[in-house]
Motif scaffolding. Structure first.
Motif, PDB file in Angstrom:
ATOM      1  N   GLU A 400       0.815  -1.229   0.000  1.00 17.92           N
ATOM      2  CA  GLU A 400       0.000   0.000   0.000  1.00 17.92           C
ATOM      3  C   GLU A 400       0.846   1.275   0.000  1.00 17.92           C
ATOM      4  OE1 GLU A 400      -3.514   0.751   0.079  1.00 17.92           O
ATOM      5  OE2 GLU A 400      -3.475  -1.238  -0.813  1.00 17.92           O
TER       6      GLU A 400
ATOM      7  N   THR B 331      -2.784  10.338 -10.429  1.00 19.11           N
ATOM      8  CA  THR B 331      -1.782   9.877  -9.461  1.00 19.11           C
ATOM      9  C   THR B 331      -2.123   8.464  -8.983  1.00 19.11           C
ATOM     10  OG1 THR B 331      -3.066  10.698  -7.616  1.00 19.11           O
ATOM     11  CG2 THR B 331      -1.519  12.244  -8.612  1.00 19.11           C
ATOM     12  N   GLU B 332      -1.278   7.965  -8.078  1.00 21.64           N
ATOM     13  CA  GLU B 332      -1.506   6.647  -7.489  1.00 21.64           C
ATOM     14  C   GLU B 332      -2.945   6.522  -7.001  1.00 21.64           C
ATOM     15  OE1 GLU B 332       1.261   8.374  -7.008  1.00 21.64           O
ATOM     16  OE2 GLU B 332       3.007   7.049  -6.826  1.00 21.64           O
ATOM     17  N   LYS B 333      -3.442   7.594  -6.418  1.00 17.85           N
ATOM     18  CA  LYS B 333      -4.790   7.582  -5.863  1.00 17.85           C
ATOM     19  C   LYS B 333      -5.841   7.257  -6.932  1.00 17.85           C
ATOM     20  CE  LYS B 333      -7.648  10.925  -3.575  1.00 17.85           C
ATOM     21  NZ  LYS B 333      -8.233  11.345  -4.831  1.00 17.85           N
ATOM     22  N   ASP B 334      -5.654   7.825  -8.106  1.00 17.86           N
ATOM     23  CA  ASP B 334      -6.620   7.588  -9.186  1.00 17.86           C
ATOM     24  C   ASP B 334      -6.359   6.262  -9.899  1.00 17.86           C
ATOM     25  OD1 ASP B 334      -7.566  10.420  -9.058  1.00 17.86           O
ATOM     26  OD2 ASP B 334      -5.544  10.822  -9.807  1.00 17.86           O
ATOM     27  N   GLY B 338      -5.379  -0.594  -5.199  1.00 16.60           N
ATOM     28  CA  GLY B 338      -5.093  -0.907  -3.796  1.00 16.60           C
ATOM     29  C   GLY B 338      -5.141  -2.384  -3.468  1.00 16.60           C
TER      30      GLY B 338
END
Lengths: 617, 350
Positions: A400, B331-334, B338
């Motif tokens: 993560e 970004t990683e978030k988009d 996960g």
């Protein structure tokens, strides 16, 4: 006749006609064995055709966890009239031949040393089903039901699998289970079940998954942030982008707008596919393409551009049998050389060689970090065997806290603060990797011209030989830097204190090689082994070779390409490098590796040598 | 290159809406032959971008290989450029555009680069309606390899070698029209009056805008018997009409008589004022455009001007429904689903 007696340790093969729905029934069988906790390794052997030609599905069932091909067949389910003769011949003495007994088997096919088990599949289906399509489809399900009885499979597992398989199409569940029951009942009533070969529930699969390498590569690309995929359909790579699309549509839809956080373009050819991937990477997105041998040939010019202009790009090559169209639905590792040195001029390309779906996922993700870090193409060399077959694998995992390594990229703030002149190809840090800027970053600073022609450190065109050589030398230094970034090899010691002989292999030779190494150890021929995972070769590879008097190099191609690459790159005396090759389009088998090495060792000590021509039979 | 470009500029150079002078849109000194039509096209691009008040770094210039493909070095020096592989500019432009839909893409190609080695990629970039300006600097010959005929050379046309071309020409504008291009124009490198507004309209067009610009090769193909020479083209120019382009921010003031002018409204509020010479010809009608091209060809004329436009078009990003944000800014978030999602995937594979 002595029947083969074996619990959870055998090879079963299905001979079908392609386009008849056999694939899903055969899958059902393999998955059921897997769910009973027994390791399986199914291999689809299919023609380059849509309907009507022979296709086989071979499943190695191995509680001991051997996942490579063993060689030989213990049980053959032969339901293809076209290939009956060959299929009967393939069964090991004491094994079983299961066939559709609706029509009497030609007596000329009969063998005295194997068991024939007839199931009136067509007859039952004609009786039970009116729809011709169902009559065909359920024949396959019927023999799976019969196998459940003959091999003592857990029937509940099969029923659960059918329910899972038809989630959302519930009305198909009952007829499928009915077909399973029909087969089961027939076998129970007519044969003494179980056979000498059968299965028994165990717990040897742990938390493993069954996944094909292509889907694993696609998931790796998704997890590492690839947002542009450009491709041209070619077997056996097509399912990489199919899986990328499938999982992106599940996992990459913007929740606010419903729009896609990815773009997939089916290009007009492989040249355009890699051109698009290069254009997208040049502009700061992570992009990849997937192809196979003929596509690599077409992409070579662009690979040279990306190497020389230092544009990152990820290329997934699912190798098949070449040259030319070759055997397009058979496996091989025959693009090792063309990928390592892809394109004209002095070029070298970073290559990764995954062995398992887990490693496909990991390398699929790492390849983007590597490409961005090194600003060069990264080619992941999988093959048809790994890419298109379900392989038992460790589960996929993701840290993560992992942050994408986009490499050296100047931001607008960096450029704003910069007082010196920006030079795209200046080696500022001494590791030969320069700094990139993305188009559109800063109004007046950081722009440059990307080109495949010679240029100076500031990306200005030059025909100065001195500047050209400086740049080529920097690229060579960058190649040295790459050695510390690429995955290290896996070393498998043979016995304590080391061995005089070693074995080097890579990619999908892994399973068969491990099995052979174990059996060689038992035969008193323990050897150290090294699995290459990347090109450029890091120092461990060089050390391993120099520490052994003799090294066998397993290649699944005619010319021993990895052997040649090692000899060329590490300047090794070819005499100590023994080529162990298999290239008939089928994955290499453990028995062949064992036989080859045992014979060769025997010849060294003056013993008898045997002849073994083919690697996969 | 031993030339040094003079850095002196008049201190009172006019500044455009975003604060740049024309100098900010210039590039390195051209290394093409003196009098090359391509240099006039570069100058027209500089003029158009200056007048459109585009920030120079918001443009990405992409080209293939050949004399024409060298020119992106000679304009918009503050823009990133990519001189790619022969005939493959469209694919590189496609990838670049997919990565960042917010930049303006100017693709420069030649007749060899587009009509021969790159014909496949040309056809497919048209089909995808990629939002870009695609200029072919068309001189009917291969300049860098010393004057061989290209696929756009007319039958019988003679270059410096004096040998008549035998093969039927490929008319890229006709091909583009046929393949569904949503903006097709043709011009002549020597006609700045027409070329600058055409480039401005093409850049503003929200889809694939194709410009075929006849651009004589002064060294190899400017002979009296060539149909791509200055002399021939000047004599055979047949304008579809005249027009001007009014960017969104400017007030629309037209000094033409009502009725003589037709307005084409662009998606961003810009307007093209058309002053057609032939009232039966409508550049918003593909069939009408095809007829006009065909008729001009039959007369031996080179039809120039805005030949076809569909201002309400869907470009590639809209077709494939990519997010409005440039993909490269995600970004990683988009992008990363996960570890929980991965656990679910693992579970589905057991």
């Amino acid at each position: 006749m002595a029947n083969i007696q074996s619990v959870n340790e055998f090879v079963i093969k299905f001979a079908n006609v392609n386009g008849t729905g056999s694939a899903s029934a055969n899958n059902l069988f393999a998955k059921a064995v897997f769910r009973m906790g027994i390791p399986v390794s199914p291999k689809n052997i299919f023609p380059s055709n849509i309907q009507g030609l022979p296709t086989w599905y071979e499943v190695r069932v191995s509680e001991k966890g051997y996942l490579g091909r063993r060689g030989g067949v213990d049980i053959m389910v032969g339901v293809n009239a076209q290939s009956l003769t060959q299929d009967v011949q393939e069964v090991e003495p004491g094994g079983y031949f299961i066939y559709d007994s609706t029509k009497r088997l030609d007596p000329r096919l009969l063998r005295q040393d194997i068991n024939f088990i007839g199931l009136p599949l067509t007859e039952i289906c004609i009786r039970e089903y009116a729809d011709p399509k169902q009559r065909q489809l359920f024949k396959n399900v019927l023999y799976v039901g019969a196998l459940a009885a003959l091999l003592d499979m857990d029937f509940t597992v099969l029923k659960d699998l059918v329910s899972d398989q038809f989630k959302g199409k519930e009305k198909l569940v009952a007829p499928n289970i009915h077909a399973l029951e029909l087969g089961y009942q027939y076998a129970q009533d007519h044969y003494s079940c179980p056979l000498g070969i059968h299965v028994k529930t165990t717990n040897k699969t742990g938390d493993a998954i069954l996944l094909d390498g292509n889907a694993a590569l696609a998931l790796g690309a998704i997890y590492s942030g690839a947002s542009v995929a450009a491709w041209y359909p070619i077997t056996p790579s097509t399912s990489v982008v199919d899986a990328f699309a499938k999982y992106c549509n599940r996992l990459r839809i913007d929740p606010g707008t419903g729009k896609k956080n990815f773009a997939i373009v089916q290009a007009e050819d492989e040249l355009a596919a890699i051109g698009m991937a290069i254009g997208a990477n040049w502009n700061g997105a992570r992009a990849f393409t997937a192809t196979s041998g003929p596509g690599i040939s077409l992409m070579s010019e662009f690979l040279g551009l990306a190497y020389f202009a230092e544009v990152p790009v990820v290329l997934m090559n699912i190798q098949r049998s070449g040259p030319s169209t070759g055997m397009p639905t058979r496996t091989q590792q025959s693009d090792v050389m063309i990928c390592a040195y892809a394109s004209h001029g002095d070029t070298k390309q970073v290559c990764l060689y995954p062995s398992t779906p887990k490693e496909c996922f990991d390398f699929g993700a790492d390849s983007f970090d590597l490409a961005d870090r090194l600003q060069t193409p990264v080619i992941v060399l999988s093959d048809l065997d790994l890419g298109m077959n379900d392989n038992m694998s460790e589960p996929l995992s993701w840290d993560e806290d992992r942050v994408y390594d986009k490499g050296k990229v100047h931001t607008e703030a960096d450029l704003e603060a910069m007082t010196e002149r920006y030079g795209r190809y200046l080696d500022v840090d001494g590791d030969a990797i320069p700094y990139r800027t993305y188009p559109g970053t800063h109004p007046t600073k950081g722009s440059f011209f990307t080109r495949g022609t010679s240029r100076d450190e500031f990306a200005v065109y030059t025909e100065s030989g001195e500047k050209y050589v400086e740049n080529m030398q920097r690229l060579e230094r960058k190649w040295e830097t790459a050695k510390s970034y690429v995955p290290r090899p896996e070393i498998i010691p043979g016995k304590e204190g080391g061995c005089r002989a070693g074995v080097i292999y890579y990619g999908t030779s892994d399973y068969a090689a491990r099995e052979a190494l174990e059996s060689l150890t038992k035969a008193g021929l323990a050897m150290d082994a090294l699995r290459i995972r990347a090109f450029p070769f890091n120092s461990e590879v060089e050390d391993f070779i120099s520490e052994h008097d003799l090294v066998y190099i397993i290649d699944q191609n005619r010319d021993g390409q990895m052997r040649s690459l090692l000899i060329n790159e590490l300047e090794i005396n070819p005499a100590k490098m023994i080529a162990l090759i298999n290239y008939d389009g089928m994955p290499i088998v453990a028995r062949f590796i064992h036989g080859f090495i045992a014979d060769h060792q025997g010849s060294l000590s003056g013993g008898q040598t045997g002849e073994q021509k083919t690697g996969s039979a | 290159m031993s030339f040094i470009q003079p850095t002196f500029r008049h201190p009172d150079l006019p500044v455009n809406d975003v604060g740049f002078t024309k100098k900010d849109y210039e590039g390195s000194l051209s290394t093409l032959c003196a009098g090359c039509g391509h240099d006039s096209i570069s100058a027209a691009i500089v003029q158009a971008c200056f007048e459109l008040s585009i920030e120079p770094h918001r443009v990405a210039k992409i080209s293939g290989i050949g004399c024409s493909s060298k020119t992106p070095t000679y304009f918009l020096g503050n823009s990133h450029g990519f001189n790619s592989v022969h005939g493959r500019m469209p694919s590189v432009a496609t990838g670049a555009n997919l990565a960042n839909r917010d930049l303006i893409y100017v693709g420069v190609s030649g007749d060899g680069d587009s009509a021969s080695i790159g014909m496949g990629q040309f056809a497919h970039v048209v089909r995808r309606n990629l939002n870009m300006l695609y200029i072919v600097e068309n001189n009917g010959c291969y300049g860098l390899t010393k004057g061989q005929d290209s696929a756009t050379a007319d039958v019988g046309s003679k270059s410096k070698s004096g040998v008549a071309n035998l093969y039927t020409p490929i008319d890229l504008a006709s091909v583009a029209l046929d393949l569904g291009a949503t903006f097709v124009g043709r011009s002549f490198s020597g006609d700045k009056e027409q070329l600058v507004p055409l480039i401005k309209a093409a850049i503003t067009h929200p889809g694939f805008a194709f410009l075929d610009v006849v651009s004589p090769c002064v060294t190899f193909n400017n002979t009296p018997a060539s149909t791509k020479s200055y002399e021939y083209v000047r004599e055979h120019l047949d304008a579809s009409g005249t027009f001007d382009f009014v960017p969104m921010k400017q007030e629309i003031t037209t000094h033409y008589q009502p009725g003589a002018t037709e307005q084409v409204h662009m998606h961003d509020g810009s307007v093209i004022n058309l002053h057609k010479l032939n009232q039966s010809y409508d550049p918003r009608d593909r069939r009408s455009a095809v007829d006009a091209m065909f008729n001009a060809k039959e007369r031996g004329d080179v039809l120039t001007g805005l030949i076809y436009i569909d201002p309400n078009t869907q470009e590639l990003h809209e077709m494939i429904e990519t997010t409005n944000k440039p993909l490269r800014n995600l970004t990683e978030k988009d992008l990363c689903p996960g570890s929980k999602a991965l656990d679910t995937i693992n579970e589905s594979l057991r």
